[in-house]
Design a protein around this motif. Structure first.
Motif, PDB file in Angstrom:
ATOM      1  N   TRP B  81       0.810  -1.221   0.000  1.00 41.56           N
ATOM      2  CA  TRP B  81       0.000   0.000   0.000  1.00 41.56           C
ATOM      3  C   TRP B  81       0.835   1.259   0.000  1.00 41.56           C
ATOM      4  O   TRP B  81       0.371   2.332  -0.387  1.00 41.56           O
ATOM      5  CB  TRP B  81      -1.027  -0.029   1.135  1.00 41.56           C
ATOM      6  CG  TRP B  81      -1.955  -1.182   0.915  1.00 41.56           C
ATOM      7  CD1 TRP B  81      -2.066  -2.312   1.675  1.00 41.56           C
ATOM      8  CD2 TRP B  81      -2.840  -1.370  -0.194  1.00 41.56           C
ATOM      9  NE1 TRP B  81      -2.972  -3.180   1.117  1.00 41.56           N
ATOM     10  CE2 TRP B  81      -3.456  -2.628  -0.030  1.00 41.56           C
ATOM     11  CE3 TRP B  81      -3.162  -0.607  -1.310  1.00 41.56           C
ATOM     12  CZ2 TRP B  81      -4.389  -3.126  -0.943  1.00 41.56           C
ATOM     13  CZ3 TRP B  81      -4.084  -1.099  -2.217  1.00 41.56           C
ATOM     14  CH2 TRP B  81      -4.685  -2.350  -2.030  1.00 41.56           C
ATOM     15  N   ALA B  85       0.389   3.981  -2.869  1.00 40.49           N
ATOM     16  CA  ALA B  85       0.303   5.424  -2.632  1.00 40.49           C
ATOM     17  C   ALA B  85       1.256   6.179  -3.546  1.00 40.49           C
ATOM     18  O   ALA B  85       0.922   7.238  -4.083  1.00 40.49           O
ATOM     19  CB  ALA B  85       0.608   5.730  -1.166  1.00 40.49           C
ATOM     20  N   ALA B 117      -8.541   5.369   4.460  1.00 41.72           N
ATOM     21  CA  ALA B 117      -7.612   4.612   3.620  1.00 41.72           C
ATOM     22  C   ALA B 117      -7.089   5.550   2.542  1.00 41.72           C
ATOM     23  O   ALA B 117      -7.178   5.298   1.345  1.00 41.72           O
ATOM     24  CB  ALA B 117      -8.269   3.360   3.026  1.00 41.72           C
ATOM     25  N   GLY B 119      -4.272   6.556   1.346  1.00 42.96           N
ATOM     26  CA  GLY B 119      -3.258   6.193   0.348  1.00 42.96           C
ATOM     27  C   GLY B 119      -2.393   7.383  -0.007  1.00 42.96           C
ATOM     28  O   GLY B 119      -1.833   8.044   0.871  1.00 42.96           O
ATOM     29  N   ASP B 140      -4.764   6.109   7.488  1.00 42.32           N
ATOM     30  CA  ASP B 140      -4.150   4.977   6.781  1.00 42.32           C
ATOM     31  C   ASP B 140      -3.057   4.426   7.685  1.00 42.32           C
ATOM     32  O   ASP B 140      -2.794   4.968   8.750  1.00 42.32           O
ATOM     33  CB  ASP B 140      -3.587   5.397   5.409  1.00 42.32           C
ATOM     34  CG  ASP B 140      -3.679   4.261   4.370  1.00 42.32           C
ATOM     35  OD1 ASP B 140      -3.346   3.112   4.725  1.00 42.32           O
ATOM     36  OD2 ASP B 140      -4.101   4.528   3.241  1.00 42.32           O
ATOM     37  N   TRP B 141      -2.398   3.354   7.239  1.00 44.03           N
ATOM     38  CA  TRP B 141      -1.273   2.864   8.017  1.00 44.03           C
ATOM     39  C   TRP B 141      -0.155   3.900   7.964  1.00 44.03           C
ATOM     40  O   TRP B 141       0.026   4.601   6.950  1.00 44.03           O
ATOM     41  CB  TRP B 141      -0.808   1.520   7.453  1.00 44.03           C
ATOM     42  CG  TRP B 141      -1.784   0.428   7.776  1.00 44.03           C
ATOM     43  CD1 TRP B 141      -2.267   0.105   9.007  1.00 44.03           C
ATOM     44  CD2 TRP B 141      -2.403  -0.483   6.860  1.00 44.03           C
ATOM     45  NE1 TRP B 141      -3.149  -0.955   8.925  1.00 44.03           N
ATOM     46  CE2 TRP B 141      -3.244  -1.345   7.618  1.00 44.03           C
ATOM     47  CE3 TRP B 141      -2.321  -0.669   5.484  1.00 44.03           C
ATOM     48  CZ2 TRP B 141      -4.009  -2.354   7.039  1.00 44.03           C
ATOM     49  CZ3 TRP B 141      -3.078  -1.680   4.902  1.00 44.03           C
ATOM     50  CH2 TRP B 141      -3.906  -2.504   5.684  1.00 44.03           C
ATOM     51  N   VAL B 144       2.155   4.580   4.959  1.00 44.70           N
ATOM     52  CA  VAL B 144       1.430   5.105   3.800  1.00 44.70           C
ATOM     53  C   VAL B 144       1.199   6.606   3.973  1.00 44.70           C
ATOM     54  O   VAL B 144       1.306   7.383   3.015  1.00 44.70           O
ATOM     55  CB  VAL B 144       0.085   4.371   3.624  1.00 44.70           C
ATOM     56  CG1 VAL B 144      -0.671   4.916   2.424  1.00 44.70           C
ATOM     57  CG2 VAL B 144       0.296   2.859   3.491  1.00 44.70           C
ATOM     58  N   THR B 163      -3.036  13.779  10.017  1.00 45.68           N
ATOM     59  CA  THR B 163      -3.057  12.337   9.763  1.00 45.68           C
ATOM     60  C   THR B 163      -3.397  11.592  11.044  1.00 45.68           C
ATOM     61  O   THR B 163      -3.109  12.047  12.152  1.00 45.68           O
ATOM     62  CB  THR B 163      -1.693  11.842   9.237  1.00 45.68           C
ATOM     63  OG1 THR B 163      -0.685  12.175  10.188  1.00 45.68           O
ATOM     64  CG2 THR B 163      -1.366  12.456   7.898  1.00 45.68           C
ATOM     65  N   ASP B 167      -5.313   1.160  11.560  1.00 42.04           N
ATOM     66  CA  ASP B 167      -6.251   0.342  10.794  1.00 42.04           C
ATOM     67  C   ASP B 167      -7.611   1.043  10.797  1.00 42.04           C
ATOM     68  O   ASP B 167      -8.168   1.324  11.858  1.00 42.04           O
ATOM     69  CB  ASP B 167      -6.336  -1.037  11.471  1.00 42.04           C
ATOM     70  CG  ASP B 167      -7.240  -2.005  10.737  1.00 42.04           C
ATOM     71  OD1 ASP B 167      -8.231  -1.561  10.114  1.00 42.04           O
ATOM     72  OD2 ASP B 167      -6.961  -3.208  10.801  1.00 42.04           O
ATOM     73  N   ALA B 168      -8.141   1.322   9.629  1.00 45.95           N
ATOM     74  CA  ALA B 168      -9.387   2.093   9.525  1.00 45.95           C
ATOM     75  C   ALA B 168     -10.557   1.393  10.233  1.00 45.95           C
ATOM     76  O   ALA B 168     -11.536   2.040  10.601  1.00 45.95           O
ATOM     77  CB  ALA B 168      -9.736   2.344   8.061  1.00 45.95           C
ATOM     78  N   PHE B 185     -12.150   1.233  -1.656  1.00 45.41           N
ATOM     79  CA  PHE B 185     -12.015   0.533  -0.377  1.00 45.41           C
ATOM     80  C   PHE B 185     -12.984  -0.634  -0.257  1.00 45.41           C
ATOM     81  O   PHE B 185     -12.594  -1.754   0.053  1.00 45.41           O
ATOM     82  CB  PHE B 185     -12.260   1.551   0.749  1.00 45.41           C
ATOM     83  CG  PHE B 185     -11.986   1.029   2.134  1.00 45.41           C
ATOM     84  CD1 PHE B 185     -10.683   0.912   2.592  1.00 45.41           C
ATOM     85  CD2 PHE B 185     -13.023   0.671   2.978  1.00 45.41           C
ATOM     86  CE1 PHE B 185     -10.417   0.425   3.873  1.00 45.41           C
ATOM     87  CE2 PHE B 185     -12.769   0.183   4.254  1.00 45.41           C
ATOM     88  CZ  PHE B 185     -11.466   0.069   4.700  1.00 45.41           C
TER      89      PHE B 185
END
Lengths: 282, 282
Positions: B81, B85, B117, B119, B140-141, B144, B163, B167-168, B185
């Motif tokens: 991911w 991105a 998410a 990205g 997002d993670w 990313v 940010t 985990d969403a 998604f």
């Protein structure tokens, strides 16, 4: 299973009505194992890792102008040619029938046929089926010839079918042949090698003997039709110096090798048959 | 090089006249690094071995109804991911502009946007560029989000860009958002998971807040148009239970999650924007 069938419908291999799927006419003819024209085996050859992986290093092949030695599909005794012989026969049958018709219609009397890089053997076998007096000598690597012999047996022509194992560039063909078949072969090599090979073929033929070449032949622009033109990249990726040759290039190779009366016969498939006659000694 | 250029001509990416080649208009717009619409980076994501290899075991994925855990592209912190991105932003710009226009034209006053998410972040970033009062919170993670933050900086909207790493499905979004973006998604998950996720999104929105969903939406027949319909197989091969949802399936997910006023906006790309408003509490 629903997602798979929907995808096959998008590709045109199935038709969907409500929630029912059925084969399209094309899939029914060529992708059903019940059909005599089943082509599904070709995927076993065309998707071999040894062939697909050549495209992983396409940039390097383009820089070199050909594949690195480790990826060379025409290297001695490469076992992919046994797979080729087993898998690709069905796709070659339309061309095999066309060649057998052309050979039969232009033959009188004896018909000794030299089938070079015979593979599955179906080009020679089909001539033997069509012409009851034909005798076939098939050249290929030994393990490949077991597949050709099996096909000759299945076709009931084994009594008129001989094999000559070895590298087609090195093995002694003998002489006195009426016809030599050079099918799906020249595109693996550079022009000088093709000419030299055709000279060797020429020597094996009787006076007025004929060579039958089967190739994917692009137009002079080299960018049409799509399949023959695109095939050059497959050869760039998989051979040291092969490509799909235009008709004028094939004509030059044949003339330089001592052939005359060169004629081209495009098939309904993307293939073209090129026939030529051994010129009288100069 | 000649064989490569001929092949690119067969594909329609070059035009050949005599022995000269030039870019076609499409290649010039999308495949030249000098073009602002350059899409070449997308190949870096779409051809990742981790994605391609899922198709090596397609039969098994079809038998299971989804990918084996080792091939699951939506597994926690999958590094693909980050590649997504970096690589896929250009292909998403037409949809990002369309979403920013839709959001701007239907907004009055404050605009707190939750980009889920996120990205590459370009959906939120483009809204921030279009609407000077917009404030973006991107989820997002962590690795990313560094890409999204870099894009926010490049776009000059970093002061209105926050940010929220994690985990969403698990991170606390907070509340009071005017708009939530759920782009590319839902197709990774089964319907129950989508509905549950949209409920969580619903709770984060203000009364009358809107959710913007971006998806590849096949017609009810699930076999057209080709790209959205075919995309279901990509999800079957790469996720445990994802697929491309039809509009009526997305509508059901949104209604079950507490949304109303659902409208679909097909784009000139194969994508569709689906907007909905948070329903009043019952």
């Amino acid at each position: 299973m629903r997602i798979l069938c929907d995808y096959l419908t998008v590709l045109g291999l199935l038709e969907k009505a409500d929630d029912h799927y059925q084969l399209t006419p094309e899939a029914s003819a060529f992708l059903s194992k019940r059909s005599p024209a089943y082509l599904g085996t070709t995927a076993q050859f065309l998707l071999l890792p040894g062939l697909k992986n050549n495209f992983d290093d396409l940039t390097e092949a383009i820089r070199r102008g050909g594949v690195a030695p480790s990826g060379n599909t025409v290297a001695d005794e490469n076992p992919i040619w046994v797979e080729f012989a087993r898998a690709m026969a069905p796709m070659m049958m339309p061309a095999a029938f066309a060649i057998a018709d052309l050979v039969a219609s232009s033959s009188t009397g004896s018909l000794r046929v030299l089938d070079l890089a015979a593979g599955h053997g179906m080009f020679g076998v089909t001539i033997a089926q069509k012409s009851p007096s034909a005798e076939i000598v098939a050249v290929d690597w030994g393990p490949v010839l077991t597949v050709a012999q099996e096909n000759a047996r299945l076709a009931g022509v084994q009594d008129r079918y001989r094999t000559l194992p070895g590298d087609a560039f090195k093995v002694d063909f003998g002489t006195g042949y009426d016809v030599a078949l050079v099918t799906n072969f020249l595109h693996h090599f550079d022009q000088a090698t093709c000419t030299k090979f055709l000279q060797k073929v020429n020597h094996a033929l009787k006076p007025d003997g004929r060579v039958v070449v089967l190739e994917l032949v692009p137009n002079p622009d080299r960018v049409s039709p799509p399949i023959p033109a695109g095939f050059s990249l497959t050869m760039l990726a998989g051979t040291p110096s092969g490509q799909a040759y235009t008709l004028s290039e094939l004509r030059q190779q044949l003339e330089d090798a001592g052939f005359t009366d060169i004629s081209a016969h495009p098939l309904p498939t993307p293939q073209t048959i090129v026939m030529a006659r051994k010129a009288a000694a100069r």
